[in-house]
Design an enzyme around this catalytic site. Sequence first.
Site, PDB file in Angstrom:
ATOM      1  N   ASN A   7      -3.462  -1.677  12.783  1.00 52.06           N
ATOM      2  CA  ASN A   7      -3.399  -3.484  13.257  1.00 52.06           C
ATOM      3  C   ASN A   7      -3.252  -4.331  12.057  1.00 52.06           C
ATOM      4  O   ASN A   7      -3.629  -4.269  11.074  1.00 52.06           O
ATOM      5  CB  ASN A   7      -5.174  -3.712  13.521  1.00 52.06           C
ATOM      6  CG  ASN A   7      -5.273  -4.785  14.014  1.00 52.06           C
ATOM      7  OD1 ASN A   7      -4.720  -6.073  13.376  1.00 52.06           O
ATOM      8  ND2 ASN A   7      -6.239  -5.398  14.948  1.00 52.06           N
ATOM      9  N   HIS A  10      -3.848  -8.873   9.834  1.00 52.41           N
ATOM     10  CA  HIS A  10      -4.359  -9.838   8.502  1.00 52.41           C
ATOM     11  C   HIS A  10      -3.122  -9.684   7.695  1.00 52.41           C
ATOM     12  O   HIS A  10      -3.218 -10.525   6.665  1.00 52.41           O
ATOM     13  CB  HIS A  10      -5.436  -9.138   7.957  1.00 52.41           C
ATOM     14  CG  HIS A  10      -6.688  -9.333   8.911  1.00 52.41           C
ATOM     15  ND1 HIS A  10      -6.938 -10.474   9.136  1.00 52.41           N
ATOM     16  CD2 HIS A  10      -7.527  -8.172   9.587  1.00 52.41           C
ATOM     17  CE1 HIS A  10      -8.102 -10.520  10.128  1.00 52.41           C
ATOM     18  NE2 HIS A  10      -8.391  -9.136  10.269  1.00 52.41           N
ATOM     19  N   HIS A  43      -3.665  -8.857  17.709  1.00 50.09           N
ATOM     20  CA  HIS A  43      -4.544  -9.615  18.697  1.00 50.09           C
ATOM     21  C   HIS A  43      -4.037 -11.044  18.597  1.00 50.09           C
ATOM     22  O   HIS A  43      -3.888 -11.763  17.773  1.00 50.09           O
ATOM     23  CB  HIS A  43      -5.944  -9.424  17.975  1.00 50.09           C
ATOM     24  CG  HIS A  43      -6.851 -10.235  18.739  1.00 50.09           C
ATOM     25  ND1 HIS A  43      -8.174 -10.381  18.492  1.00 50.09           N
ATOM     26  CD2 HIS A  43      -6.869 -11.053  20.107  1.00 50.09           C
ATOM     27  CE1 HIS A  43      -8.998 -10.780  19.265  1.00 50.09           C
ATOM     28  NE2 HIS A  43      -8.151 -11.343  20.293  1.00 50.09           N
ATOM     29  N   ARG A  45      -4.801 -14.286  19.533  1.00 49.65           N
ATOM     30  CA  ARG A  45      -5.990 -15.010  19.876  1.00 49.65           C
ATOM     31  C   ARG A  45      -5.558 -16.364  20.535  1.00 49.65           C
ATOM     32  O   ARG A  45      -4.539 -17.031  20.134  1.00 49.65           O
ATOM     33  CB  ARG A  45      -6.507 -15.396  18.560  1.00 49.65           C
ATOM     34  CG  ARG A  45      -7.417 -14.057  17.888  1.00 49.65           C
ATOM     35  CD  ARG A  45      -8.188 -14.408  16.731  1.00 49.65           C
ATOM     36  NE  ARG A  45      -9.592 -14.741  17.301  1.00 49.65           N
ATOM     37  CZ  ARG A  45     -10.731 -14.102  17.246  1.00 49.65           C
ATOM     38  NH1 ARG A  45     -10.609 -12.869  16.675  1.00 49.65           N
ATOM     39  NH2 ARG A  45     -11.751 -14.782  17.707  1.00 49.65           N
ATOM     40  N   ARG A  49      -4.838 -17.983  15.307  1.00 49.90           N
ATOM     41  CA  ARG A  49      -5.226 -18.152  13.867  1.00 49.90           C
ATOM     42  C   ARG A  49      -4.329 -17.157  13.029  1.00 49.90           C
ATOM     43  O   ARG A  49      -4.249 -17.435  11.842  1.00 49.90           O
ATOM     44  CB  ARG A  49      -6.589 -17.934  13.631  1.00 49.90           C
ATOM     45  CG  ARG A  49      -6.965 -16.459  13.754  1.00 49.90           C
ATOM     46  CD  ARG A  49      -8.505 -16.461  13.274  1.00 49.90           C
ATOM     47  NE  ARG A  49      -9.447 -17.138  14.321  1.00 49.90           N
ATOM     48  CZ  ARG A  49     -10.567 -16.841  14.572  1.00 49.90           C
ATOM     49  NH1 ARG A  49     -11.045 -15.775  13.594  1.00 49.90           N
ATOM     50  NH2 ARG A  49     -11.467 -17.327  15.208  1.00 49.90           N
ATOM     51  N   GLU A  70      -4.100  -6.611  22.032  1.00 47.63           N
ATOM     52  CA  GLU A  70      -5.289  -7.014  22.036  1.00 47.63           C
ATOM     53  C   GLU A  70      -5.370  -8.433  22.652  1.00 47.63           C
ATOM     54  O   GLU A  70      -4.880  -9.340  21.921  1.00 47.63           O
ATOM     55  CB  GLU A  70      -6.019  -7.145  20.766  1.00 47.63           C
ATOM     56  CG  GLU A  70      -7.149  -6.073  20.425  1.00 47.63           C
ATOM     57  CD  GLU A  70      -7.656  -6.215  19.125  1.00 47.63           C
ATOM     58  OE1 GLU A  70      -8.356  -7.287  18.820  1.00 47.63           O
ATOM     59  OE2 GLU A  70      -7.661  -5.200  18.538  1.00 47.63           O
ATOM     60  N   THR A 101     -13.490 -10.296  16.008  1.00 49.96           N
ATOM     61  CA  THR A 101     -14.405  -9.757  17.187  1.00 49.96           C
ATOM     62  C   THR A 101     -15.851  -9.176  16.915  1.00 49.96           C
ATOM     63  O   THR A 101     -15.962  -8.202  16.179  1.00 49.96           O
ATOM     64  CB  THR A 101     -13.564  -8.816  17.935  1.00 49.96           C
ATOM     65  OG1 THR A 101     -12.194  -9.130  18.004  1.00 49.96           O
ATOM     66  CG2 THR A 101     -14.170  -8.502  19.553  1.00 49.96           C
ATOM     67  N   GLU A 151     -12.181   1.092  24.349  1.00 49.84           N
ATOM     68  CA  GLU A 151     -12.068   1.548  22.784  1.00 49.84           C
ATOM     69  C   GLU A 151     -13.628   1.278  22.616  1.00 49.84           C
ATOM     70  O   GLU A 151     -14.082   0.051  22.798  1.00 49.84           O
ATOM     71  CB  GLU A 151     -11.008   0.440  22.226  1.00 49.84           C
ATOM     72  CG  GLU A 151     -11.025   0.432  20.771  1.00 49.84           C
ATOM     73  CD  GLU A 151     -10.081  -0.499  20.228  1.00 49.84           C
ATOM     74  OE1 GLU A 151      -9.116  -0.438  20.552  1.00 49.84           O
ATOM     75  OE2 GLU A 151     -10.347  -0.767  18.767  1.00 49.84           O
ATOM     76  N   HIS A 191     -12.853  -0.762  15.070  1.00 48.09           N
ATOM     77  CA  HIS A 191     -13.530  -2.181  14.194  1.00 48.09           C
ATOM     78  C   HIS A 191     -14.311  -1.521  13.039  1.00 48.09           C
ATOM     79  O   HIS A 191     -15.545  -1.043  13.213  1.00 48.09           O
ATOM     80  CB  HIS A 191     -14.280  -2.915  15.229  1.00 48.09           C
ATOM     81  CG  HIS A 191     -14.276  -4.231  15.011  1.00 48.09           C
ATOM     82  ND1 HIS A 191     -15.118  -4.740  13.762  1.00 48.09           N
ATOM     83  CD2 HIS A 191     -13.671  -5.545  15.362  1.00 48.09           C
ATOM     84  CE1 HIS A 191     -15.201  -5.794  13.874  1.00 48.09           C
ATOM     85  NE2 HIS A 191     -14.080  -6.307  14.607  1.00 48.09           N
TER      86      HIS A 191
HETATM   87  N1  PXP Z   1     -10.213  -2.874  17.593  1.00 45.72           N
HETATM   88  C1  PXP Z   1     -10.486  -4.299  18.199  1.00 45.72           C
HETATM   89  C2  PXP Z   1     -10.895  -4.148  19.619  1.00 45.72           C
HETATM   90  C3  PXP Z   1     -10.667  -5.168  17.201  1.00 45.72           C
HETATM   91  O1  PXP Z   1     -10.746  -6.384  17.730  1.00 45.72           O
HETATM   92  C4  PXP Z   1     -10.255  -5.135  15.854  1.00 45.72           C
HETATM   93  C5  PXP Z   1     -10.312  -6.108  15.019  1.00 45.72           C
HETATM   94  O2  PXP Z   1      -9.362  -6.869  15.515  1.00 45.72           O
HETATM   95  C6  PXP Z   1      -9.888  -3.879  15.557  1.00 45.72           C
HETATM   96  C7  PXP Z   1      -9.855  -2.688  16.366  1.00 45.72           C
HETATM   97  C8  PXP Z   1      -9.654  -3.473  14.138  1.00 45.72           C
HETATM   98  O3  PXP Z   1     -10.814  -3.702  13.125  1.00 45.72           O
HETATM   99  P1  PXP Z   1     -10.925  -3.864  11.593  1.00 45.72           P
HETATM  100  O4  PXP Z   1      -9.647  -4.816  11.211  1.00 45.72           O
HETATM  101  O5  PXP Z   1     -12.041  -3.871  11.218  1.00 45.72           O
HETATM  102  O6  PXP Z   1      -9.945  -2.338  11.129  1.00 45.72           O
END
Ligand code: PXP
Length: 239
Positions: A7, A10, A43, A45, A49, A70, A101, A151, A191
């Site tokens: 992901n 960030h 994601h 949003r 953001r 996402e 989330t 998930e 997550h």
């Molecule tokens: N899976 C989902 C559904 C999420 O919302 C997130 C955070 O955006 C992640 C995985 C990844 O989480 P993390 O950034 O804590 O690894």
Amino acid sequence: MAKLGVNVDHVATVRQARGGSEPDPVTAAAFAELAGADSITVHLREDRRHIQDRDVHLLRRTLQTRLNLEMAATEEMTRIALEVLPDSVCLVPERREELTTEGGLDVARHEEALRKTIAQLREGGIQVSLFVDPELSQVQASRRIGADAIEIHTGTYCEARSAAAQRTELKKIEECIREGARLGLIINAGHGLNYLNVQAVAALGGIEEFNIGHSIVSRALFVGMERAVRDMVMLVRGA
Ligand code: PXP
């Protein structure tokens, strides 16, 4: 062997801090793929953001692996998904004021609305996953309304402070993996996972793909994206 979805939200968070064009999450995704990522997650949003519409469109055109989008189950996002056609969508709950989330979808409570969104996305050829807390009732409801995958939200496990609390959370995750498999669902997890806590989840077996962002992007600041991804690939595959 489990797969790793990276992901890159960030990377976009850092870019948005100055509102400019760097660092580019699309470039980060290319490095992640070179290092062995099996898919890329973003994601989009409602408040934009971090990830922007432009990122999603560019990723769709440039990724060599799979794009997992996402999103909240809203009309706007469904329209965008059907335009972009990611390989998969993971539906998540979304609140404007949250930092990230905060929990899984309450599938049973929003069954009718989710059923409709799932049907629209699947009609577009998109695989649909639901982000759910590790509760059997949520897994069963996901199957009932036609999701392809779930998930499992690993956040509570990741935040558990004692070994006993971690074991309790792992047990819940394991039961959901078993129930999901029995129902024929694809099972992903994510997550809060990092380089210290992911192996215990991977060791349970049965998870198709881990979706991990924050810990990988954080490590990448110091060691580079390729090494950060490679280190995580080894952990999810090697357990
Ligand atoms: N899976 C989902 C559904 C999420 O919302 C997130 C955070 O955006 C992640 C995985 C990844 O989480 P993390 O950034 O804590 O690894």
